[in-house]
Enzyme design. Structure first.
Site, PDB file in Angstrom:
ATOM      1  CB  SER A   1      59.295 -25.222 -13.953  1.00 31.45           C
ATOM      2  OG  SER A   1      58.799 -24.469 -15.032  1.00 31.45           O
TER       3      SER A   1
ATOM      4  CD  GLU B   1      56.311 -21.411 -19.297  1.00 31.67           C
ATOM      5  OE1 GLU B   1      57.358 -21.695 -19.920  1.00 31.67           O
ATOM      6  OE2 GLU B   1      56.142 -21.710 -18.105  1.00 31.67           O
TER       7      GLU B   1
ATOM      8  CG  PHE C   1      52.376 -31.461 -22.138  1.00 31.53           C
ATOM      9  CD1 PHE C   1      51.924 -32.614 -21.510  1.00 31.53           C
ATOM     10  CD2 PHE C   1      53.648 -31.452 -22.669  1.00 31.53           C
ATOM     11  CE1 PHE C   1      52.731 -33.748 -21.422  1.00 31.53           C
ATOM     12  CE2 PHE C   1      54.469 -32.576 -22.592  1.00 31.53           C
ATOM     13  CZ  PHE C   1      54.005 -33.722 -21.966  1.00 31.53           C
ATOM     14  N   GLY C   2      52.288 -30.049 -18.841  1.00 30.75           N
ATOM     15  CA  GLY C   2      53.409 -29.829 -17.930  1.00 30.75           C
ATOM     16  C   GLY C   2      54.447 -30.915 -18.104  1.00 30.75           C
ATOM     17  CE1 TYR C   3      59.381 -28.778 -21.201  1.00 29.70           C
ATOM     18  CE2 TYR C   3      57.119 -28.162 -21.668  1.00 29.70           C
ATOM     19  CZ  TYR C   3      58.466 -27.872 -21.687  1.00 29.70           C
ATOM     20  OH  TYR C   3      58.897 -26.670 -22.201  1.00 29.70           O
TER      21      TYR C   3
END
Length: 179
Positions: A10, A85, A6-8
């Protein structure tokens, strides 16, 4: 099995891996928030910046993209994401259920640990702007992170009034400092 991420923030503009497929997606129960002090990528331990994190909140939702890694690169992508991350223990790696137009899917997401000392959900938007305007870390200036994320969300048709306000305010603060 396909690894979905899931990209939200950067990951939208700098995934760092070859994206085989992307889909608009929504994660319920979390919101996008500048609630994580950045002591590596966009700040330092002496002068922390702020980065976006998924912060749990009842009734909230966060729109972004489900990003699929190439099936032959699953292990490499997972190792890369963990190095990127999980540089500190402020993020928790979780499998989450996303809503997409093609139906639900399970994806990897990195959410903030609200018990971690880098958790900073108590800051006002003005305090966030002041911090972001001046912080610099190993991946560059904090304002660049904000502006890139705000622009990418706008390009994707995902409005975020708080990020737009922060972008405008940080530009004004930086202009005042240069004057």
């Amino acid at each position: 099995m396909t690894l979905w991420v899931f990209g939200y923030a950067s990951l939208l503009w700098n995934p760092g891996f070859e994206v085989a497929e992307s889909r608009p997606a929504r994660l319920n129960g979390y919101h996008r928030s500048f609630c994580m002090k950045s002591i590596h990528h966009r700040g330092t331990p002496e002068d922390p910046g702020l980065v976006l994190a998924l912060d749990a909140m009842e009734g909230a939702s966060c729109d972004g993209l489900a990003l699929a890694a190439r099936e032959d690169q699953t292990e490499e992508v997972l190792a890369y994401l963990r190095e990127r991350e999980l540089v500190s223990s402020a993020y928790l790696e979780r499998l989450v259920e996303l809503e997409t137009d093609e139906g639900p899917l399970t994806a990897l997401a990195y959410v903030i640990d609200s018990d971690h000392d880098q958790y900073a959900a108590h800051l006002t938007l003005e305090q966030q702007a002041e911090i972001i305007a001046g912080a610099v870390g190993g991946r560059g200036p904090n304002p660049e992170y904000l502006w890139n994320t705000t622009q990418q969300l706008a390009d994707l048709g995902i409005p975020d009034a708080e990020l737009q306000w922060l972008s405008d305010r940080v530009r004004a603060l930086r202009a005042d400092r240069l004057a």
